[in-house]
Each structure stands twice: as structure tokens, then as C-alpha cells.
Design an enzyme around this catalytic site. Sequence first.
Site, PDB file in Angstrom:
ATOM      1  N   ASP A  80       0.816  -1.210   0.000  1.00 27.20           N
ATOM      2  CA  ASP A  80       0.000   0.000   0.000  1.00 27.20           C
ATOM      3  C   ASP A  80       0.849   1.259   0.000  1.00 27.20           C
ATOM      4  OD1 ASP A  80       0.777  -0.683   2.685  1.00 27.20           O
ATOM      5  OD2 ASP A  80      -0.660   0.791   3.439  1.00 27.20           O
ATOM      6  N   GLU A 173       0.100  -1.429   5.553  1.00 28.09           N
ATOM      7  CA  GLU A 173       1.116  -1.003   6.521  1.00 28.09           C
ATOM      8  C   GLU A 173       0.946   0.456   6.890  1.00 28.09           C
ATOM      9  OE1 GLU A 173       5.025   0.690   7.832  1.00 28.09           O
ATOM     10  OE2 GLU A 173       3.805   1.221   6.107  1.00 28.09           O
TER      11      GLU A 173
END
Length: 406
Positions: A80, A173
Amino acid sequence: MKKVHERFLEYVKVDTKSDETTRVTPSTKGQLELGKMLAEELKEIGVDEVRISEEGYVYACLKSNCNKDIPKIGFISHMDTAPDMSGKNVNPKIVENYDGKDIELGNGYTLSPSFSPELPMYKGQTLITTDGTTLLGADDKAGIAEIVTAIEYLINHPEIKHGDIKIGFTPDEEIGEGADHFDVEGFGADFAYTLDGGRIGELEYENFNAASAKVEIIGKNVHPGSAKGKMINSILVAHEFVSMLPLDEVPEKTEGYEGFSFLLDIQGEVEKTSLSFIIRDFDKEGFKNRKERFNEIAKELNKKYGEGTVTVTLKDQYMNMKEMIEPRMHIVETAEKAMKQCGIEPIKNPIRGGTDGARLSFMGLPTPNLFTGGENFHGRYEYISINSMEKAVEVILNIIKIYAEK
């Protein structure tokens, strides 16, 4: 064999911005799209045991090619990108033989040494920048590209002996959930490295102890013409709460090992105001004291304005991985040696933030953090040196070789 920057330029085309409001894992469909793309690529280059979990985690293993008892090493990056800025329609620009001066990104934005004093150190190198409208995604697609490139190199050079190499790509994350569903047992590594750092040479095994604090303040609204002695304006009580915290212990006034309390958001009217904070400290005792201070302030204000006026909800997020890494310092020492072998001087600074590795270390998988080569993460001024990315690949390979030769 693809070059590391070629992979990176493919990965940044996929919008993987995470979203903490969706309450699903992964939080956005783009992360699943990238995960499937990575799984297919790993299979194509010859990696064994590739799988994607229900939550979108990509796991793979390059099997040992020798009979020695070699530690199983993991390499992990996250898919991400930060919610801070758009990661849609990323349009990278290549700056060859950088001259050390201002870089016109386009759309009215300039990346300059006055904003990024480190820029001149990249003179003569090839940089990848944004076009000024999005972030770049080097955090952490550069790490993914570096891992995949190193793995393909090993496959193409079977003369390099290695043990089992475990690969993990995680979602979410950036919203603090990257380790939530990580299958440590199934991953099967003895220890691991995240590639989630910045400047070339960074090697990190200390991070903040982290907590969130939600402060809710209940006021009493009365017509302002007859409010004397009756009204409690929750907005002003909120101001009072903030003023009772150490005013110099905030992000913009701290560095190094200094901790802080950070007011992220305030929503309010006379009858109700909500404050959102994060609390950070490297020292365990200092971390405890910071959290206690929030409760002490609430107690003082409740005594002044009435019980139940101020409510504090604290939630630990992650802890300093230092205590989990130090008993196995060979992991850090090997990374230092691997860097020095390719002419890099290790930079060991504390992480003023967290990584998946911090939580994984407390889940039984000691995981320090290595550089990717990126700068100015999470915004339009993000950039990365191709030279640094290539060095990161070398470091991964050196770590693997060092453990195989022991």
C-alpha cells in the site's frame, strides 16, 4: 532479466492507497490487484510455493539450493501507499545525470535543494520523481522491486548458494495494520528484514513505542445571554487539555530520540468535542509516563468541571523492537557487513515511526529495517535514485551470501 527500476515503474501504475475507513483487509482493491500481479510474476521467474491469503498477503519461498543448515531468511515489503496523497495515475519522471539543481516536476511544482538539502548528493545519478500531482510510491514499491529483482538474480545464478528465502508482501502497513494478519508460522523464516527505509545506508532496529489517545469532552450548552455559571464550553475545555501537555514535545519541535504527543484531529461544538492524538516515545518508562499524563489531565479537568466531563481512551499500537532484536544482533551485524561489502556506510538511526517489522518482532519474527533509497515519502516531492535501488538489491544478495558462507 528486468532491471529493478523497470519493475518499480510497473508497480507504481497500480493505485494501492490504503484507507482506514473501509474496515476490511486489504482496505482497497488496488492492493489485491498488485498482490495478484506480484504472485504471477514470482511464479513466472521460478519462485516456489507462491500463495495469496484471504487478506491479500503474498507469501513465497525460494527453496534452498544446498545441503548446508542455513538460516531461513525473510524479506518483506508492503504494497500500500500512504493515504496522505493520491496514488492514482502516478506519472513518474526520469531525471538522468542529475545536475544538482532544481527539478521542475510539472504542474507548477519544483523539487529544489532548498526544500531537500540532500539533493546535491545525488548529482550525476538517475532519479525518478513525480509529476507533482501524486506521490511516487517508492514507499514501499521500491522495496518490492528490490526484493523481486534480487530473487530473480539468484534464480538466474544457481552458482550462488543459499538457504530457503522467504518473501512476504503485506497490505495496509500505512494505516498500521500490515502485521494484523501476517502468518508468521506459515511464513517460516528464522528472522527477516523489511525493506521500508529511506536513504541509502539506513539500517534500523529501534522504533517508537506507539499509542493512540482519543479524548472526548462533554460540555453543557445554555443560551449565551444567561450562561454565567452554567455553560461548559467543551471547545474551551479541549483547548485547556491541550495546553496542559508539554508544549515543546510535539513533532515539529522534536528529533532523534525525543518523544512527543501529536494532536491529529479536533472536532467540536459547545456540547461535545473530540480530540485524536498519537503518543510516541522510544523509552518504555517515558512512554508510560506520557500515557499517564493524559489520564492525569483528565482527572484534573473532571475535578474542575465535574466527573465525566473528560474521557480518555488509550490504545497501544506497537512497541520498540529493539528489545526483541538485541538478543540476536547478528541480524543487524550481517546487514552492516553486507552494506560495507558494496561500499555503503551504514546509517543506524532510530525510526521515528513504525514498520511492519516492529510488530512482527514481537510476534516472534525479529525484523530490522533496510533502506530502499527513497526520499520525501508520502507526498508530491517523493523521489528515488536508481543507483540506490540497485545498491539495495546488492545488499539483499550480500546478506544471503554471508549467511550461506558461515
